[in-house]
Design a protein around this motif. Structure first.
Motif, short mmCIF file in Angstrom:
data_model
loop_
_atom_site.label_atom_id
_atom_site.label_comp_id
_atom_site.label_asym_id
_atom_site.label_seq_id
_atom_site.Cartn_x
_atom_site.Cartn_y
_atom_site.Cartn_z
N LEU A 186 31.61 39.35 43.48
CA LEU A 186 33.05 39.60 43.38
C LEU A 186 33.63 38.84 42.19
CD1 LEU A 186 35.76 39.87 45.90
CD2 LEU A 186 35.85 37.80 44.56
N ALA A 187 34.53 39.50 41.45
CA ALA A 187 35.22 38.83 40.35
C ALA A 187 36.67 39.31 40.29
CB ALA A 187 34.53 39.12 39.02
N ILE A 188 37.58 38.35 40.23
CA ILE A 188 38.98 38.63 39.92
C ILE A 188 39.26 37.77 38.69
CG2 ILE A 188 41.36 38.75 40.76
CD1 ILE A 188 40.24 38.53 43.62
N GLU A 189 38.96 38.33 37.54
CA GLU A 189 38.96 37.58 36.28
C GLU A 189 40.29 36.90 35.99
OE1 GLU A 189 36.28 36.99 34.54
OE2 GLU A 189 34.96 38.39 35.57
N ALA A 190 41.41 37.55 36.28
CA ALA A 190 42.73 37.01 35.95
C ALA A 190 42.99 35.66 36.63
CB ALA A 190 43.82 37.99 36.34
N PHE A 191 42.31 35.40 37.75
CA PHE A 191 42.54 34.16 38.50
C PHE A 191 41.29 33.28 38.53
CE2 PHE A 191 45.48 37.36 40.12
CZ PHE A 191 46.67 36.74 39.78
N GLY A 192 40.29 33.63 37.72
CA GLY A 192 39.08 32.81 37.64
C GLY A 192 38.27 32.80 38.92
N VAL A 193 38.33 33.88 39.69
CA VAL A 193 37.63 33.94 40.98
C VAL A 193 36.29 34.66 40.79
CG1 VAL A 193 37.70 34.89 43.32
CG2 VAL A 193 39.78 33.97 42.27
N ARG A 194 35.24 34.04 41.32
CA ARG A 194 33.92 34.65 41.31
C ARG A 194 33.17 34.15 42.53
NH1 ARG A 194 30.62 36.33 36.08
NH2 ARG A 194 32.67 36.88 35.33
N ALA A 195 32.48 35.06 43.23
CA ALA A 195 31.72 34.66 44.42
C ALA A 195 30.67 35.71 44.73
CB ALA A 195 32.65 34.50 45.61
N ASP A 196 29.56 35.27 45.29
CA ASP A 196 28.52 36.19 45.75
C ASP A 196 28.75 36.49 47.22
OD1 ASP A 196 27.12 36.50 43.39
OD2 ASP A 196 25.92 34.72 43.73
N ILE A 197 28.85 37.77 47.52
CA ILE A 197 29.02 38.24 48.90
C ILE A 197 27.65 38.72 49.37
CG2 ILE A 197 30.33 39.75 50.42
CD1 ILE A 197 32.02 37.83 48.51
N LEU A 198 27.11 38.10 50.40
CA LEU A 198 25.77 38.42 50.89
C LEU A 198 25.86 39.15 52.23
CD1 LEU A 198 24.08 35.00 50.06
CD2 LEU A 198 24.15 37.08 48.66
N ARG A 199 24.94 40.09 52.41
CA ARG A 199 24.91 40.87 53.66
C ARG A 199 24.78 39.94 54.86
NH1 ARG A 199 20.18 44.66 54.06
NH2 ARG A 199 21.30 45.84 52.51
N GLY A 200 25.61 40.21 55.88
CA GLY A 200 25.55 39.46 57.12
C GLY A 200 26.29 38.13 57.10
N ARG A 201 26.95 37.82 56.00
CA ARG A 201 27.67 36.55 55.89
C ARG A 201 29.12 36.77 55.52
NH1 ARG A 201 23.50 32.71 52.57
NH2 ARG A 201 21.81 32.87 54.06
N PHE B 100 42.73 31.25 46.09
CA PHE B 100 43.32 31.03 44.78
C PHE B 100 44.82 31.22 44.89
CE2 PHE B 100 42.24 35.43 45.28
CZ PHE B 100 43.31 36.13 44.76
N VAL B 101 45.54 30.79 43.88
CA VAL B 101 46.98 30.99 43.83
C VAL B 101 47.25 32.17 42.90
CG1 VAL B 101 49.20 30.01 43.15
CG2 VAL B 101 47.51 28.58 44.30
N ALA B 102 47.97 33.16 43.38
CA ALA B 102 48.31 34.34 42.59
C ALA B 102 49.53 34.01 41.75
CB ALA B 102 48.58 35.53 43.52
N ASP B 103 49.30 33.30 40.65
CA ASP B 103 50.40 32.77 39.85
C ASP B 103 50.87 33.70 38.73
OD1 ASP B 103 48.14 32.52 38.31
OD2 ASP B 103 48.40 30.39 37.89
N LYS B 104 50.29 34.90 38.64
CA LYS B 104 50.71 35.88 37.63
C LYS B 104 51.06 37.19 38.32
CE LYS B 104 46.84 34.50 35.39
NZ LYS B 104 45.72 34.14 35.02
N ALA B 105 52.16 37.80 37.90
CA ALA B 105 52.54 39.11 38.46
C ALA B 105 51.78 40.21 37.72
CB ALA B 105 54.05 39.32 38.33
N GLY B 106 51.49 41.28 38.44
CA GLY B 106 50.82 42.43 37.82
C GLY B 106 49.81 43.04 38.78
N THR B 107 49.00 43.96 38.26
CA THR B 107 47.94 44.60 39.02
C THR B 107 46.61 44.15 38.43
OG1 THR B 107 49.35 46.50 39.49
CG2 THR B 107 46.98 46.82 39.75
N PHE B 108 45.74 43.63 39.28
CA PHE B 108 44.50 43.03 38.82
C PHE B 108 43.31 43.63 39.58
CE2 PHE B 108 48.00 40.05 38.58
CZ PHE B 108 48.00 39.75 37.23
#
Length: 141
Positions: A88-103, A109-117
């Motif tokens: 998973l990546a939400i680049e605008a907020f510096g978010v990155r994580a691996d989502i694993l099956r069964g977990r 994060f703080v959504a400090d910018k307005a817009g569609t991301f």
């Protein structure tokens, strides 16, 4: 003559009232939006033609659209259901994580910018990789 005196008296009362209340009037305080938590899952859609010659598989986030107020602390709790791993990546907020099956994977994060991301899966960015696996985070001002 009486009307002029009444108008002057009202004007003086109004001006005095403004000066006396001025110290008691407070400017509005900006309240931080409440924290928002969302439960997401990884999903898969598939289709196979009747004669079995064509098959299409696509991964997705569910729900695929999240709406928050700017300034909110956002927490995503994502359960991996389909697919071994989704990055998973939400680049605008510096978010990155691996989502694993069964977990369940939790990201905040703080959504400090307005817009569609975009909420993008880097493992399934386009049709050639069974995607695009993309959702949208809408941050309202």
């Amino acid at each position: 003559m009486m009307r002029v005196e009444v108008v002057i008296a009202l004007a003086v009362t109004l001006v005095l009232g403004i000066f006396l209340l001025q110290d008691q009037v407070q400017l509005p305080v900006r309240v931080q939006p409440a924290a928002q938590e969302f439960q997401l899952v990884t999903g898969e859609w598939s289709w196979k033609s009747a004669d079995g010659t064509q098959e299409i598989e696509v991964y997705r986030w569910d729900p695929a659209m999240l709406i928050v107020k700017q300034g909110a602390r956002v927490t995503l709790k994502i359960y991996g259901v389909k697919g071994e791993r989704h990055t998973l990546a939400i680049e605008a907020f510096g978010v990155r994580a691996d989502i694993l099956r069964g977990r369940i994977t939790t990201v905040s994060f703080v959504a400090d910018k307005a817009g569609t991301f975009e909420i993008l899966c880097l493992d399934h960015p386009d049709r050639e990789h069974q995607g695009p696996m993309v959702g949208y985070l809408i941050v309202l001002p």
